[in-house]
Design an enzyme around this catalytic site. Structure first.
Site, short mmCIF file in Angstrom:
data_model
loop_
_atom_site.label_atom_id
_atom_site.label_comp_id
_atom_site.label_asym_id
_atom_site.label_seq_id
_atom_site.Cartn_x
_atom_site.Cartn_y
_atom_site.Cartn_z
N ARG A 1 -0.69 25.94 60.88
CA ARG A 1 -0.98 25.22 59.64
C ARG A 1 -0.99 23.72 59.95
O ARG A 1 -0.31 23.25 60.87
CB ARG A 1 0.06 25.54 58.57
CG ARG A 1 1.46 25.08 58.92
CD ARG A 1 2.44 25.31 57.79
NE ARG A 1 3.69 24.60 58.07
CZ ARG A 1 4.63 24.38 57.16
NH1 ARG A 1 4.48 24.82 55.93
NH2 ARG A 1 5.74 23.72 57.49
N CYS B 1 8.03 19.89 65.44
CA CYS B 1 7.00 20.24 66.42
C CYS B 1 7.66 20.28 67.79
O CYS B 1 8.06 19.24 68.32
CB CYS B 1 5.87 19.22 66.39
SG CYS B 1 4.57 19.56 67.60
N GLY B 2 7.78 21.47 68.38
CA GLY B 2 8.49 21.62 69.64
C GLY B 2 7.80 20.99 70.83
O GLY B 2 8.41 20.24 71.60
N CYS C 1 2.06 26.69 70.87
CA CYS C 1 2.89 26.22 69.75
C CYS C 1 4.34 26.36 70.17
O CYS C 1 4.80 27.48 70.44
CB CYS C 1 2.61 27.02 68.49
SG CYS C 1 3.67 26.54 67.10
N GLY C 2 5.05 25.24 70.24
CA GLY C 2 6.42 25.27 70.74
C GLY C 2 7.39 26.00 69.84
O GLY C 2 8.09 26.92 70.27
#
Length: 285
Positions: free
Chosen positions: A211, A75-76, A220-221
């Site tokens: 997701r 997860c960025g 979203c990274g």
């Protein structure tokens, strides 16, 4: 009753419940607890939950969990929040850090009081020209794994039965179309995140169905990193690439292309503490 302290953070609109495991040794990290805490109606509400803890070998260990309670790949924006929280807790020295997220080594840097840079490992499994049907549309997409699997679709490459594309990113039914593509047989069994992009003035405008959250998120990274790299591969965008998220924040993806390899890949953007608090553990387990 056991009280657990937490910090609610936002990384460019991606929001996370941050828990320091060393300060909360009795926190029971179950799938049910994570789902209940991330619930936006009956819990704190978040896209995911992150824990950090001390390490004898590196600065800290970070684990990320999706809002549905499932374990996650990279997860960025969560990593950027983890770096920031580690800095607040004194685990980061001289603003630079080395840490582990979900058993993989990473590094990053706190640039100022609200901006964090996260250094990613090289991407893998680039595919272009993936064609399929979704929502009565013909779709041509690219795929790239940036630590998490991502489908990237230029809205010009979504055509209805009359051969017409969406005129703007705001017209795309991200939830319905993204959900269908996320579960498409082509990406079984684990599925993938779905990113819809539009390119204007050398910037990428992006919306993402994630997701694990099972909904559109404000940012979203790793999806932004995938979109930036595909923007370079397919649309000749030069690094650093600027991306405007659905929440309106800007993320910067920088990298060096050398002999068909990607090096020095990084994601930079805003991080902020939204609020802090405590919850009764027995109310969520």
């Amino acid at each position: 009753m056991e009280k657990i302290s937490f910090v609610k953070m936002s990384g460019a609109g991606n929001d996370f419940i941050m828990i320091d495991k060393d300060s909360n040794p009795h926190f029971n990290l179950t799938k049910t607890a994570i789902k209940n805490l991330c619930n936006r109606r009956t819990g704190i509400g978040a896209d995911g939950l992150i824990t950090i803890q001390n390490s004898d070998e590196i600065d800290f260990i970070m684990d990320y969990y999706n809002a549905d309670g499932s374990g996650s790949t990279l997860c960025g924006n969560g990593a950027r929040c983890g770096i920031f929280m580690a800095g607040l807790s004194g685990r980061v020295k001289n603003n630079k850090t080395v840490f582990v997220q979900n058993c993989v080594n990473y590094s990053g840097e706190i640039l100022d009081e609200n901006k964090v840079k996260f250094n990613l490992n090289p991407p893998s499994d680039f595919q272009e020209g993936i064609c399929f049907t979704a929502g009565n549309n013909s779709v041509s997409a690219c795929f790239l794994n940036t630590g998490s699997p991502h489908i990237v679709i230029n809205i010009k490459d979504i055509k209805n039965s009359e051969g017409q594309a969406f005129s703007s990113l705001s017209d795309v039914p991200v939830y319905d179309l993204g959900r269908e593509i996320r579960y498409h047989d082509l990406f079984a069994p684990s599925g993938a995140n779905v990113n819809f992009i539009s390119i204007s003035d050398n910037k990428i405008f992006i919306r993402t169905y994630e997701r694990g959250v099972e909904d559109e998120t404000l940012a979203c990274g790793t999806g932004s990193v995938a979109a930036a790299l595909i923007g370079s591969f397919i649309f000749n965008l030069s690094a650093p690439v600027s991306l405007i998220t659905h929440g309106g924040d800007e993320l910067i993806v920088n990298f060096v292309k050398q002999n068909d390899e990607i090096k020095d890949l990084s994601l930079t953007g805003p991080v902020k503490v939204v609020f802090t608090g405590k919850f009764f553990l027995n109310k969520f387990i």
